[in-house]
Design a protein around this motif. Structure first.
Motif: not given
Ligand code: HDD
Length: 740
Positions: A7-22, A433-445
């Protein structure tokens, strides 16, 4: 671990998570706030107050003796400490760069003056309050890693901007054009200029048969050759040379509108060179001259500064010039399109470690950011392949971007994995990518999120191996360059050609080159021919142009000479450069026991007030007595210094000092050589007798760069400063000859 939902919300959440990841990127390279800097702290090590250890962290108890079977016994294979140390040592070298092997680097910052938003969306060119960290590497091209800095050669001027949107590398030279028009000729060019393969001679020099053989068959190199034979190829300092991106690039703004752009670096200290005889002598006295100069200037707080200039051409004006914007053997004369100065580069920190930073830095013309794009220049296009390929060979792994000096300050997230020496510890099980397991992360910009979108240039063409007719003019800008030089600069070009071709052993190559020079300027060819004891061929060998395949009729691709719309371009001559400062210039004062300390102090104060440095040179090191008994420590002796390492020379008075200097052949030579190299010379008090004694009869009355003042007046210092600011009194070369 990311959730399985897309879901869009999940993708957004995951995006911020992914950015913090590294974490390694986030904490060490991107400190999270808006002020990103090149922070290499995590990787620094200096051993202060620490125990010596192995690479595994084990403390070492004895670093003097290997493990032996008895004091006089054989060394044991068991000695893991010895083996680790020797193994590491055995692998200390990496392949040197195939070109530009010899270099020097520095850290700094770049700041734009005004927003360039009208032309480019590149963020580092928007906000004047923003400092972008940079790393610059200057280099020579032909010589190997240990060769001299003062070879007659092109200088590399490569700048890595660590922008918030990723690294942008401006990989340029100090000459605005190149030898060849198509990258397919690059290996030939480099093979020709490098030491000849049978005996590896000569090192770092183009003055040999293979180089001129190739050049004499490549008339497209004529323009570059004019620059290479000019004083531009023997700079006084990396701090006093221009830089050029060479190719035409594109700026692209938010609306997607493109503008052609040529990049320039303009040094605030002006563009200055040494004399060829001087360059050769510096190569012996201090082969690290440029490296040392850059290092010392930064250590002294004299930060080298360059303004970034751009020449902008609207897309619709692409064809309005008599040359092709895609042809790297052409400049856009500044009279046609002025250079706008849009920002400043300041080099303010020396590297901590040459290998880790200067040697391992990996530039690539393909490292661009949104808002900067390429053109179809065939030289540029070939470079886009070469740089990654060469880093793979040199640095040995596709993870070269993880070496601290190469790391982007913008966070890096992608599905690239593993490989030699991988540093990043990628978390999670998704590397695709594409993936669903990681919520689509990291995303194309998307474009509005800074996603790079290639400029959509229209292409409608046949696939061919050919060169556009608009690339066939090989001589008009070579002539423009020659015509724009001062008489002294023209003479230096003639001398350089006589030197280089004089070292060529095959006479037919010399003659063929004279044929090319004749197309540039008949007078130039005649002068060079006279020095070689040859005649300029009446009909240059045909066909000269080799830029075609086996099935093309040579007559259809002969080089042409288009009539240039301008005859002279002022910025091409160094005569017209900045000449109102002596900042950072190095002046030698020749002293011996009994010298006039007050005169020296006065001169030192006056020079230092203008930002120059005065260094004392004496018959010996250690304390030297002034006439009134004070002690001064000599900076150099005549053994450790030479006039070629200075910009000017001053001889203060003091009868005893002058008497002692009069017995020093090196002191005479110092002044004679400074005179020969057209440098400013000043003498006060009895120093006047000494200087007059060196070449008294040869002194031109009207030589404003020789200041003799018996009573040591204040105006002597002022006149000296004015003369040093002129850099050199080249006019002296033709009037007076000095044996030095
Ligand atoms: Fe290049 C290094 C500049 C044409 C292939 N080049 C290199 C460096 C500079 C330039 C400054 C040194 C970077 C550093 O300090 O590490 N090169 C230029 C300019 C060119 C040019 C201004 C023409 C306009 N180069 C060029 C072509 C090719 C290459 C046409 C190949 C097709 N250049 C390389 C390379 C190098 C390199 C082999 C050697 C080491 C490296 O890249 O990192 O890939």
């Amino acid at each position: 671990m990311a959730s399985k939902t897309t879901s869009k919300k999940a993708i957004k959440n995951n995006k911020s998570k992914a950015i913090k990841g590294n974490k390694s990127n986030e904490i060490k390279h991107n400190n999270g706030d808006n002020k990103k800097s090149l922070d290499l702290e995590f990787n620094r090590e200096n051993g202060t107050d620490e125990f010596l250890t192995t690479n595994q962290g084990l403390r070492i108890n004895d670093n003097q003796n290997s493990l032996k079977a008895g004091e006089r016994g054989a060394t044991l294979l068991e000695d893991f400490i010895l083996r680790e140390k020797i193994t590491h040592f055995d692998h200390e070298r990496i392949p040197e760069r195939i070109v530009h092997a010899r270099g020097a680097g520095a850290h700094g910052v770049f700041q734009v003056y005004d927003s360039m938003t009208k032309y480019t969306k590149a963020k580092f060119l928007q906000d004047p309050s923003r400092e972008t960290p940079v790393f610059v590497r200057f280099s020579t091209v032909a010589g190997s890693r240990g060769s001299t800095d003062l070879a007659r050669d092109v200088r590399g001027f490569a700048v890595k901007f660590y922008t918030d949107e990723g690294n942008f590398d401006l990989v340029g030279n100090n000459i605005p054009v190149f030898f060849i028009q198509d990258a397919i000729k690059f290996p030939d060019l480099v093979h020709a200029v490098k030491p000849e393969p049978h005996n590896q001679i000569p090192q770092a020099a183009s003055a040999h048969d293979t180089f001129w053989d190739f050049i004499s068959l490549m008339p497209e190199s004529a323009h570059m050759i004019m620059w290479l034979m000019s004083d531009r190829a023997i700079p006084r300092s990396y701090r006093m040379m221009e830089g050029f991106g060479v190719h035409t690039f594109r700026f692209v703004n938010e609306e997607g509108t493109a503008t052609f752009v040529k990049f320039h670096w303009k040094p605030l200290l002006g563009v200055h060179s040494v004399a060829w005889d001087e360059a050769q002598k510096i190569s012996g006295k201090d082969p690290d001259f440029h490296r040392r100069d850059l290092w010392e200037a930064i250590e002294n707080g004299d930060f080298p500064e360059y303004e970034l200039g751009v020449q902008l051409v609207a897309e619709e004006d692409e064809h309005k010039f008599e040359f092709d914007l895609l042809d790297s053997t052409k400049i856009i004369p500044e009279e046609l399109v002025p250079v706008q100065r849009i920002g400043k580069l300041t080099l303010n920190r020396n590297p901590d470690n040459f290998f880790a930073e200067t040697e391992q830095v990996a530039f690539h013309i393909g490292h661009v950011v949104s808002g900067i794009d390429f053109t179809n220049d065939p030289l540029l296009q070939g470079r886009l392949f070469s740089y990654t390929d060469t880093q793979l060979k040199r640095l040995g792994s596709p993870n070269f971007h993880e070496i601290p000096i190469n790391r982007s300050v913008a966070p890096v997230h992608n599905n690239q994995r593993d490989g030699h020496m991988r540093q990043t510890i990628n978390q999670g099980k998704v590397s695709y990518e594409p993936n669903s397991i990681a919520g689509g992360c990291p995303f194309q910009a998307a474009m509005q999120d800074g996603g790079f979108h290639t400029y959509e240039e229209r292409v409608d063409a046949r696939k061919v191996r050919a060169r556009s007719e608009s690339f066939h003019d090989h001589f008009s800008q070579a002539t423009l360059f020659y015509n724009s030089q001062s008489p002294a600069e023209q003479k230096h070009i003639v001398d350089a050609l006589r030197f280089e071709l004089g070292k060529v052993e095959i006479v037919a190559i010399r003659e063929r080159m004279l044929g090319i020079l004749k197309q540039v300027d008949a007078g130039l060819a005649d002068k060079v021919a006279a020095g070689l004891g040859l005649l300029v061929p009446r009909h240059p060998e045909q066909p000269m142009n080799r830029s075609f395949g086996a099935d093309t009729d040579p007559a259809s691709v002969q080089p042409v000479k288009v009539k240039s719309s301008i005859e002279k371009s002022e910025p091409l001559s160094m005569e017209n450069t900045v000449k109102d400062t002596i900042k950072t210039r190095k002046i030698a004062a020749l002293i011996a026991d009994g010298f006039d300390g007050d005169a020296l102090n006065q001169m030192k104060k006056a020079l230092e007030a203008e930002g120059a440095m005065l260094k004392t040179v004496a018959p010996k090191l250690g304390g030297i007595n002034t006439a009134d008994g004070k002690k001064v420590t000599a900076d150099f002796s005549f053994l450790t210094a030479a006039s070629v390492l200075f910009d000017a020379v001053y001889v203060p008075g003091g009868a005893a000092s002058i008497e002692m200097l009069a017995g020093e052949a090196d002191a005479y030579h110092f002044v004679n050589e400074a005179f020969r190299h057209c440098k400013a010379i000043a003498a006060t008090g009895e120093g006047v007798d000494f200087v007059s004694g060196t070449f008294a009869r040869k002194l031109a009355e009207d030589d404003k760069a020789v200041i003799l003042s018996e009573n040591g007046s204040k105006s002597a210092a002022n006149d000296f400063i004015k003369a040093i600011a002129q850099h050199r009194n080249w006019g002296r070369e033709t009037v007076r000859k000095v044996p030095a």
